[in-house]
Design a protein around this motif. Structure first.
Motif, short mmCIF file in Angstrom:
data_model
loop_
_atom_site.label_atom_id
_atom_site.label_comp_id
_atom_site.label_asym_id
_atom_site.label_seq_id
_atom_site.Cartn_x
_atom_site.Cartn_y
_atom_site.Cartn_z
N ASP A 224 0.70 -1.00 0.30
CA ASP A 224 0.31 -0.34 -0.05
C ASP A 224 0.43 1.43 -0.13
O ASP A 224 1.77 1.43 1.08
N THR A 225 1.21 1.85 -0.71
CA THR A 225 1.58 3.07 -1.17
C THR A 225 1.18 4.30 -0.07
O THR A 225 2.33 4.89 0.30
N VAL A 226 0.21 4.65 0.74
CA VAL A 226 -0.15 5.64 1.36
C VAL A 226 0.33 4.75 3.02
O VAL A 226 0.95 6.14 3.44
N ALA A 227 0.65 3.51 3.13
CA ALA A 227 0.25 3.62 3.97
C ALA A 227 2.51 3.42 4.19
O ALA A 227 3.41 3.71 4.97
N LEU A 228 2.66 3.64 3.06
CA LEU A 228 4.45 3.31 3.30
C LEU A 228 4.28 4.91 3.26
O LEU A 228 5.74 5.61 3.68
N GLY A 229 4.07 5.43 2.55
CA GLY A 229 3.72 7.40 3.37
C GLY A 229 3.82 7.56 4.38
O GLY A 229 4.38 8.38 5.21
N LEU A 230 3.53 7.16 5.08
CA LEU A 230 3.08 6.85 6.32
C LEU A 230 3.76 6.89 7.55
O LEU A 230 4.12 7.23 8.36
N ALA A 231 4.73 5.67 6.95
CA ALA A 231 5.54 5.19 7.28
C ALA A 231 6.90 6.45 7.12
O ALA A 231 8.03 6.04 8.31
N GLY A 232 6.67 7.05 6.76
CA GLY A 232 7.96 7.98 6.28
C GLY A 232 8.62 7.58 4.26
O GLY A 232 9.84 8.50 4.54
N VAL A 233 8.12 6.82 3.97
CA VAL A 233 8.86 6.96 2.85
C VAL A 233 8.68 8.28 1.95
O VAL A 233 7.21 8.23 2.04
#
Length: 259
Positions: free
Chosen positions: A120-129
């Motif tokens: 999930d690209t959104v989750a990766l963004g929330l992880a800081g990526v």
């Protein structure tokens, strides 16, 4: 409803692959014992027993492909805990087995929870990526087969693999370590309790499996929970025979809800 989730990690596996029929580790025994307490008595004195107890652990790199052996060890630990709890009283043992068969499950994350964030690209963004960063994976669909072929990170992987090989950990493949790769992609050091927590809370699970054959390990957990609530499984992922019974299985012969 209580969910019991405990990471065994080094404590249970001692960073060595489990062996079929091998001796049970004390942490594995303690995890099984804790599960029984949750299901039979409650976490604290005066509390009611949990309605549903789900034990979750990481596969980790040392046991990739040995998920059946992890299941075997936990089942043996549960049987050991039941026998100790029942103290040789057959009627009590039967009662305990009936309770845990109805309300207890054991599931895995393969190889660890961070792998699923890559679905999930959104989750990766929330992880800081950063949004402009596109992870490079060998298997673009099934994140439970996590492996990166990122040319900029592979030199680091080769160094880490050599270090582990020198420590007699020949099974270590750093390119299959999602937490390490996630840490590499982040501008700051990865934190499970900040980056990981926010990403996991918002993770769009139905988006993680890209086809019906994906994530059978975690798909088994989703199907188990869906059965409990008597609802449709919200994801299209498959299930794994070691962590979810086949349709022809006699559930009266199971040790836990899912095995």
């Amino acid at each position: 409803m209580d969910f019991l989730a405990k990471q065994l990690v080094c404590g249970a596996y001692q960073l060595q692959p489990l062996s079929a029929g091998g001796l049970l580790s004390n942490p594995m025994k303690e995890l099984a014992k804790t599960m029984l307490v949750e299901a039979l008595e409650g976490k604290k004195k005066g509390q009611s027993p949990a309605d549903l107890v789900i034990v979750i652990d990481d596969v980790e790199l040392e046991n990739l492909g040995r998920e059946n052996v992890i299941a075997e060890h936990f089942q043996a630990a549960v049987n050991n805990a039941i026998q100790l709890k029942a103290k040789g009283i057959s009627a009590e043992e039967s009662r305990i087995r009936s309770v845990i068969r109805d309300k207890c499950s054991f599931h895995l994350l393969k190889p660890m929870v961070e792998a699923y964030l890559f679905g999930d690209t959104v989750a990766l963004g929330l992880a800081g990526v950063p949004t402009e960063v596109i992870p490079k994976l060998v298997h673009q669909s099934d994140v439970e087969k996590f492996e990166t072929n990122d040319p900029k990170w592979l030199p680091t992987c080769r160094i880490e693999n050599t270090k582990k090989a020198n420590d007699n950990k020949l099974w270590w493949l750093h390119e299959r370590h999602p937490k390490a790769y996630l840490d590499y992609l982040l501008p700051k050091e990865y934190s499970e309790t900040t980056h990981g927590l926010q990403a996991l809370i918002k993770l769009n699970w139905p988006q993680v499996p890209k086809c019906q054959h994906d994530i059978p390990i975690f798909g088994s957990l989703f199907q188990d929970v869906a059965d409990w609530f008597n609802i449709a499984n919200p994801i299209t992922g498959a299930t794994h025979p070691d962590f979810y019974p086949t349709k022809t299985s006699n559930r009266a012969n199971l040790l836990l809800r899912n095995m």
